[in-house]
Design a protein around this motif. Structure first.
Motif, PDB file in Angstrom:
ATOM      1  N   VAL A 256       0.729  -0.481   0.028  1.00 13.47           N
ATOM      2  CA  VAL A 256      -0.002  -0.251   0.110  1.00 13.47           C
ATOM      3  C   VAL A 256       0.857   1.154  -0.194  1.00 13.47           C
ATOM      4  O   VAL A 256       1.631   1.769   0.438  1.00 13.47           O
ATOM      5  CB  VAL A 256      -0.929  -0.040   0.958  1.00 13.47           C
ATOM      6  N   TRP A 257       0.754   1.812  -0.894  1.00 16.75           N
ATOM      7  CA  TRP A 257       1.253   3.456  -1.139  1.00 16.75           C
ATOM      8  C   TRP A 257       0.662   4.324   0.087  1.00 16.75           C
ATOM      9  O   TRP A 257       1.627   4.943   1.231  1.00 16.75           O
ATOM     10  CB  TRP A 257       1.377   3.898  -2.023  1.00 16.75           C
ATOM     11  N   PHE A 258      -0.637   4.498  -0.019  1.00 15.47           N
ATOM     12  CA  PHE A 258      -1.431   5.319   0.738  1.00 15.47           C
ATOM     13  C   PHE A 258      -2.893   4.832   0.643  1.00 15.47           C
ATOM     14  O   PHE A 258      -3.390   4.696  -0.463  1.00 15.47           O
ATOM     15  CB  PHE A 258      -1.061   6.754   1.060  1.00 15.47           C
ATOM     16  N   THR A 259      -3.784   5.153   1.399  1.00 18.80           N
ATOM     17  CA  THR A 259      -4.665   5.201   1.968  1.00 18.80           C
ATOM     18  C   THR A 259      -5.241   6.771   2.060  1.00 18.80           C
ATOM     19  O   THR A 259      -5.188   7.371   2.176  1.00 18.80           O
ATOM     20  CB  THR A 259      -5.595   4.129   3.392  1.00 18.80           C
ATOM     21  N   ASP A 260      -6.219   6.561   1.045  1.00 19.24           N
ATOM     22  CA  ASP A 260      -6.616   8.345   0.354  1.00 19.24           C
ATOM     23  C   ASP A 260      -6.915   9.054   1.544  1.00 19.24           C
ATOM     24  O   ASP A 260      -6.119   9.966   1.301  1.00 19.24           O
ATOM     25  CB  ASP A 260      -8.527   7.953   0.027  1.00 19.24           C
ATOM     26  N   LYS A 261      -7.567   9.403   2.776  1.00 24.53           N
ATOM     27  CA  LYS A 261      -7.716   9.794   3.140  1.00 24.53           C
ATOM     28  C   LYS A 261      -6.127   9.947   3.872  1.00 24.53           C
ATOM     29  O   LYS A 261      -6.035  11.597   4.484  1.00 24.53           O
ATOM     30  CB  LYS A 261      -8.178   9.821   5.049  1.00 24.53           C
ATOM     31  N   GLN A 262      -4.944   9.571   3.562  1.00 20.92           N
ATOM     32  CA  GLN A 262      -3.707  10.373   4.099  1.00 20.92           C
ATOM     33  C   GLN A 262      -2.930  11.213   3.255  1.00 20.92           C
ATOM     34  O   GLN A 262      -2.347  11.863   4.198  1.00 20.92           O
ATOM     35  CB  GLN A 262      -2.384   8.817   4.518  1.00 20.92           C
ATOM     36  N   LYS A 263      -3.525  11.073   2.076  1.00 19.29           N
ATOM     37  CA  LYS A 263      -3.149  12.099   1.335  1.00 19.29           C
ATOM     38  C   LYS A 263      -3.706  12.963   0.594  1.00 19.29           C
ATOM     39  O   LYS A 263      -3.300  13.998  -0.073  1.00 19.29           O
ATOM     40  CB  LYS A 263      -1.677  11.577   0.653  1.00 19.29           C
ATOM     41  N   THR A 264      -5.493  12.814   0.549  1.00 22.80           N
ATOM     42  CA  THR A 264      -5.886  13.792  -0.279  1.00 22.80           C
ATOM     43  C   THR A 264      -5.857  14.984  -0.096  1.00 22.80           C
ATOM     44  O   THR A 264      -6.145  15.309   0.810  1.00 22.80           O
ATOM     45  CB  THR A 264      -7.320  12.949  -0.894  1.00 22.80           C
ATOM     46  N   ALA A 265      -6.111  15.795  -0.490  1.00 22.52           N
ATOM     47  CA  ALA A 265      -6.863  16.855  -0.553  1.00 22.52           C
ATOM     48  C   ALA A 265      -8.161  16.600   0.267  1.00 22.52           C
ATOM     49  O   ALA A 265      -8.817  16.600  -0.076  1.00 22.52           O
ATOM     50  CB  ALA A 265      -6.732  18.346  -1.874  1.00 22.52           C
ATOM     51  N   GLY A 266      -8.196  17.699   1.562  1.00 21.87           N
ATOM     52  CA  GLY A 266      -9.339  17.990   2.774  1.00 21.87           C
ATOM     53  C   GLY A 266      -9.442  16.642   3.368  1.00 21.87           C
ATOM     54  O   GLY A 266     -10.905  16.341   3.472  1.00 21.87           O
ATOM     55  N   ARG A 267      -8.378  15.662   3.188  1.00 23.36           N
ATOM     56  CA  ARG A 267      -8.919  13.969   3.603  1.00 23.36           C
ATOM     57  C   ARG A 267      -9.725  13.851   3.177  1.00 23.36           C
ATOM     58  O   ARG A 267     -10.391  12.977   3.284  1.00 23.36           O
ATOM     59  CB  ARG A 267      -8.627  14.567   5.364  1.00 23.36           C
ATOM     60  N   GLU A 268     -10.047  13.885   1.696  1.00 19.11           N
ATOM     61  CA  GLU A 268     -11.499  13.240   1.038  1.00 19.11           C
ATOM     62  C   GLU A 268     -10.915  11.523   0.475  1.00 19.11           C
ATOM     63  O   GLU A 268     -10.128  11.259   0.431  1.00 19.11           O
ATOM     64  CB  GLU A 268     -11.878  13.405   0.263  1.00 19.11           C
ATOM     65  N   PRO A 269     -11.864  10.882   1.066  1.00 17.68           N
ATOM     66  CA  PRO A 269     -12.105   9.006   0.479  1.00 17.68           C
ATOM     67  C   PRO A 269     -12.327   9.171  -0.781  1.00 17.68           C
ATOM     68  O   PRO A 269     -12.867  10.912  -1.790  1.00 17.68           O
ATOM     69  CB  PRO A 269     -13.628   8.494   0.895  1.00 17.68           C
ATOM     70  N   LEU A 270     -11.759   8.778  -1.475  1.00 15.56           N
ATOM     71  CA  LEU A 270     -12.072   8.848  -2.995  1.00 15.56           C
ATOM     72  C   LEU A 270     -13.346   6.566  -3.563  1.00 15.56           C
ATOM     73  O   LEU A 270     -13.098   5.784  -3.299  1.00 15.56           O
ATOM     74  CB  LEU A 270      -9.869   8.030  -4.145  1.00 15.56           C
ATOM     75  N   SER A 271     -14.072   7.302  -4.272  1.00 10.81           N
ATOM     76  CA  SER A 271     -14.951   6.162  -4.372  1.00 10.81           C
ATOM     77  C   SER A 271     -14.505   5.105  -5.628  1.00 10.81           C
ATOM     78  O   SER A 271     -12.907   5.873  -5.655  1.00 10.81           O
ATOM     79  CB  SER A 271     -16.256   7.626  -4.532  1.00 10.81           C
ATOM     80  N   HIS A 272     -14.345   5.027  -6.075  1.00  9.32           N
ATOM     81  CA  HIS A 272     -14.382   3.781  -7.241  1.00  9.32           C
ATOM     82  C   HIS A 272     -14.277   4.339  -8.470  1.00  9.32           C
ATOM     83  O   HIS A 272     -13.548   3.951  -9.202  1.00  9.32           O
ATOM     84  CB  HIS A 272     -15.194   2.453  -7.165  1.00  9.32           C
ATOM     85  N   GLN A 273     -14.976   5.304  -8.195  1.00 12.26           N
ATOM     86  CA  GLN A 273     -15.022   5.866  -9.675  1.00 12.26           C
ATOM     87  C   GLN A 273     -13.873   7.261  -9.498  1.00 12.26           C
ATOM     88  O   GLN A 273     -13.751   7.687 -10.754  1.00 12.26           O
ATOM     89  CB  GLN A 273     -16.661   6.798  -9.835  1.00 12.26           C
ATOM     90  N   GLN A 274     -14.507   8.005  -8.427  1.00 16.00           N
ATOM     91  CA  GLN A 274     -13.070   8.630  -8.284  1.00 16.00           C
ATOM     92  C   GLN A 274     -11.807   8.481  -8.162  1.00 16.00           C
ATOM     93  O   GLN A 274     -10.937   9.252  -8.384  1.00 16.00           O
ATOM     94  CB  GLN A 274     -13.355   9.692  -6.574  1.00 16.00           C
ATOM     95  N   SER A 275     -11.522   7.592  -8.091  1.00 17.58           N
ATOM     96  CA  SER A 275     -10.001   6.831  -8.131  1.00 17.58           C
ATOM     97  C   SER A 275      -9.162   6.797  -9.487  1.00 17.58           C
ATOM     98  O   SER A 275      -8.410   6.199  -9.985  1.00 17.58           O
ATOM     99  CB  SER A 275      -9.491   5.432  -7.204  1.00 17.58           C
ATOM    100  N   ARG A 276     -10.416   7.074 -10.276  1.00 15.44           N
ATOM    101  CA  ARG A 276      -9.519   7.248 -12.132  1.00 15.44           C
ATOM    102  C   ARG A 276      -9.596   8.458 -12.727  1.00 15.44           C
ATOM    103  O   ARG A 276      -9.734   8.319 -13.566  1.00 15.44           O
ATOM    104  CB  ARG A 276     -10.755   6.482 -12.849  1.00 15.44           C
ATOM    105  N   ARG A 277      -9.840   8.937 -11.465  1.00 11.78           N
ATOM    106  CA  ARG A 277     -10.215  10.598 -11.982  1.00 11.78           C
ATOM    107  C   ARG A 277      -9.256  11.696 -11.088  1.00 11.78           C
ATOM    108  O   ARG A 277      -8.680  11.403  -9.717  1.00 11.78           O
ATOM    109  CB  ARG A 277     -12.111  11.098 -12.671  1.00 11.78           C
ATOM    110  N   ALA A 278      -9.371  13.295 -12.068  1.00 16.59           N
ATOM    111  CA  ALA A 278      -8.346  14.202 -11.296  1.00 16.59           C
ATOM    112  C   ALA A 278      -9.297  14.690 -10.022  1.00 16.59           C
ATOM    113  O   ALA A 278      -9.399  15.550 -10.443  1.00 16.59           O
ATOM    114  CB  ALA A 278      -7.781  15.104 -11.999  1.00 16.59           C
TER     115      ALA A 278
END
Length: 290
Positions: A256-278
């Motif tokens: 695991v490089w990272f789990t979404d909230k560890q690095k995303t802006a605003g500690r936002e989660p990444l849904s399965h749709q969002q993890s292939r978009r900007a």
């Protein structure tokens, strides 16, 4: 005396390959490998141009990129799936003289890449691809399968809800049933616990939640309607999931490089749709990482 000068010139030739070497040097390249589905324009229909163009700027040679279009509705080893991927990768590597290849995969695309890395003698093209590959960045890979694939194949109400995400009764959906992936992971695929290493870094980004609050602007990244659908299906998964895959499935292979909230802006989660978009600076995180 002439022989003396010949020896000097020969010494310069041997010791100065940057000047005299007749061999060409390789190049860096990046490929974007979609998930389940039969794609003909994955750059626009699966990924987005914004995401692709942002990520590839992190490469030494941003113009050396390829967006894969294959029929990943098939079993991963099928000629239309791994065979198609191998053909496009091999052609890209040969045409661009790539010896430093980065693969960015999403969802089931990670399984098809693992098939190639795990079975070097299956196809004559595989070894060239493996030798050229430097690493894989796997976005929400379905390494451990998903209970939703089981539900779809059992003919439950999920078939209607998940048609846009999984397709309808395809071989790829059957393959991603939890028990089936457990079998493949213990036999044909490397990179999971107690199995041989993949031989290449397989760096995973895990999506852990879905937000679909209508008043929250973040819910609209990559399409609000998909967030609503994924939050519905999330009710049948465990507490850590991206609406399609449980976190344990995403992290089953590689590291695991990272789990979404560890690095995303605003500690936002990444849904399965969002993890292939900007979404939430995911593109810049990858760009800066590479």
């Amino acid at each position: 005396m002439k022989n003396y000068y010949k020896l000097i010139l020969l010494g310069l030739f041997i010791s100065s390959p940057l000047i005299f070497s007749p061999f060409s040097y390789g190049a860096s390249g990046i490929v974007f490998i979609h998930g389940t589905g039969d794609q003909t324009d994955a750059a626009n229909d699966y990924w987005s141009r914004e995401f692709i163009d942002s990520v590839r700027q992190g490469m030494p040679e941003p113009a050396n990129y390829q967006v894969i279009n294959c029929n990943f509705d098939q079993y991963m080893w099928d000629e239309a799936a791994a065979g198609c991927l191998a053909n496009q990768l091999h052609t890209f590597i040969q045409n661009k003289n790539i010896d430093d290849l980065l693969m960015v995969t999403h969802s089931n695309g990670g399984n098809i890449v693992r098939w190639i890395l795990s079975n070097p003698t299956w196809d004559g093209r595989y070894i060239d691809i493996i030798n050229a590959t430097s690493r894989v960045i796997a976005l929400a890979p379905s390494s451990g399968g998903t209970p939703l694939a089981d539900a779809v194949n059992q003919g439950s109400v999920f078939e209607t809800t998940l048609g846009w995400l999984l397709g309808y009764g395809s071989d790829a959906v059957k393959q991603q049933q939890v028990s089936w992936m457990s079998y493949y992971n213990s036999t044909w695929l490397n990179g999971t616990q107690n199995r041989p290493s993949l031989g290449k870094p397989f760096e995973v980004v895990v999506g852990s939640d879905v937000d679909s609050a209508i008043w929250d602007g973040d819910s609209y990244c990559a399409g609000y309607q998909y967030q609503v659908a994924l939050e519905t299906t999330q009710n049948w998964l465990d507490d850590c999931s991206d609406g399609f895959l449980e976190c344990s499935s995403q992290s089953a292979a590689g590291t695991v490089w990272f789990t979404d909230k560890q690095k995303t802006a605003g500690r936002e989660p990444l849904s399965h749709q969002q993890s292939r978009r900007a979404c939430f600076n995911l593109d810049s995180l990858i760009r800066n990482h590479i």
